[in-house]
Design an enzyme around this catalytic site. Sequence first.
Site, PDB file in Angstrom:
ATOM      1  N   TYR A 300      62.330  21.023  -4.205  1.00 18.45           N
ATOM      2  CA  TYR A 300      61.899  22.333  -4.684  1.00 18.45           C
ATOM      3  C   TYR A 300      62.599  23.437  -3.904  1.00 18.45           C
ATOM      4  O   TYR A 300      62.841  23.310  -2.720  1.00 18.45           O
ATOM      5  CB  TYR A 300      60.382  22.482  -4.527  1.00 18.45           C
ATOM      6  CG  TYR A 300      59.591  21.500  -5.350  1.00 18.45           C
ATOM      7  CD1 TYR A 300      60.128  20.970  -6.518  1.00 18.45           C
ATOM      8  CD2 TYR A 300      58.317  21.097  -4.976  1.00 18.45           C
ATOM      9  CE1 TYR A 300      59.410  20.070  -7.279  1.00 18.45           C
ATOM     10  CE2 TYR A 300      57.594  20.200  -5.732  1.00 18.45           C
ATOM     11  CZ  TYR A 300      58.142  19.689  -6.885  1.00 18.45           C
ATOM     12  OH  TYR A 300      57.428  18.794  -7.632  1.00 18.45           O
ATOM     13  N   GLU A 375      33.038  23.342  -2.198  1.00 19.96           N
ATOM     14  CA  GLU A 375      32.937  23.728  -3.618  1.00 19.96           C
ATOM     15  C   GLU A 375      32.406  25.149  -3.812  1.00 19.96           C
ATOM     16  O   GLU A 375      32.580  25.729  -4.888  1.00 19.96           O
ATOM     17  CB  GLU A 375      32.043  22.738  -4.368  1.00 19.96           C
ATOM     18  CG  GLU A 375      32.691  21.381  -4.589  1.00 19.96           C
ATOM     19  CD  GLU A 375      31.813  20.465  -5.432  1.00 19.96           C
ATOM     20  OE1 GLU A 375      30.567  20.572  -5.305  1.00 19.96           O
ATOM     21  OE2 GLU A 375      32.370  19.664  -6.195  1.00 19.96           O
TER      22      GLU A 375
END
Length: 392
Positions: A300, A375
Amino acid sequence: MPARDASLLQQAEAIGERLRGWRRHLHANPELSGQEAQTAQYIAAELRAMGYQPVENVGGAHGVVAEAHGGAGPFVALRADTDALPIHEETGLPFSSRNPGVMHACGHDAHTAMLLGAALLIHNNRAALRRPVRLVFQPHEEKYPGGAPAMIAGGALAGVDQIFGIHITSQLPSGQFAIRSGPMMAAVNELAIDVHGKGGHAAKPEDCVDPVVISAEIILALQTIVSRSISLTEPAVVSVTQVRAGTADNVIPERVELRGTIRTYDERARATILRRVREIAEGLARVHGGNAVVRLGDGYPVLVNDREVTERALGVAQQVGFAPDVLKTMPLQGGGEDFAYYGQKAPAAFGFLGAHDPARGPAYPHHHPKFDIDEAMLARGAALHAAFALQG
Ligand SMILES: [Zn+2]
Ligand SMILES: [Zn+2]
């Protein structure tokens, strides 16, 4: 009338159960790079249920794109990656992977859930849109050549003048948002050098060309590239990480295999390093009568954040309720990320959302079999995405 930003976080908190539900479903059903068929179907079904008309198989793979239309002008794009890793999960979570040997160990389940949450928030606030929005669910981030080039070829950036992405991270405390203008994540090149000599009896080196000794010189000389051929202002790393050779104490082997990685933040420095690796390996092998075959795998490119889009992301984060003291400048990251390709085509910003709650134990790094996230941060990420679009 524009959406009231402080309320966007409240709206995101209010869909916390749905955010967790999406994340847990994806976490339990991870798919490897290039195999995200079920994941893509799930995303598309959830988007349809919200009222979107998602386009599937974007880029000829498992990409999903949906648009929200409103306002005028070019699109704002939001991107999430959707793939998992070849890791056997050891978190013990009740929603652990049901796919043995495959795990969402980088948080891409959270990215997808956050973007689905943003889709819902954007849909609910669509009357406030100033510009059209494109939601980009991209597969295949974890494995070169990445999923971004195919998404771009499939039109993900058509008419886009700003693209924003978030990576959740266990390496920052919950609630921090870290970003940096300019280069932020490294360009990656894999390094493979096979050093060929002439094997034989270890007691008769004069009849051999010893690739072990040549390799030792090459390994050390490679460390002079960054120190002698690259400016002190330019960060870079050349690491040899694997050395494979030999079968017995008394045998000079025929061949040594060296493997490693190169990380850079500037395309000119990258080109210099790649050239010097080849010159050093081939030159030293030749001097000693052997030969080196060098392969420098493409990776990349460097991820560069556009200054204006980065500043806008920081402004949006504050409007959504991130206090100034939780907004950080991200240090340069040695990892690569295929979001970099979007930044080559359109002004782009990619930031990191901290999601480690110290009360819940140690922070395992990304790509670790015990990696997990807080979360409670899903709502923050969803609100950040949504606010970026609604304020576009
Ligand atoms: Zn990863
Ligand atoms: Zn990742």
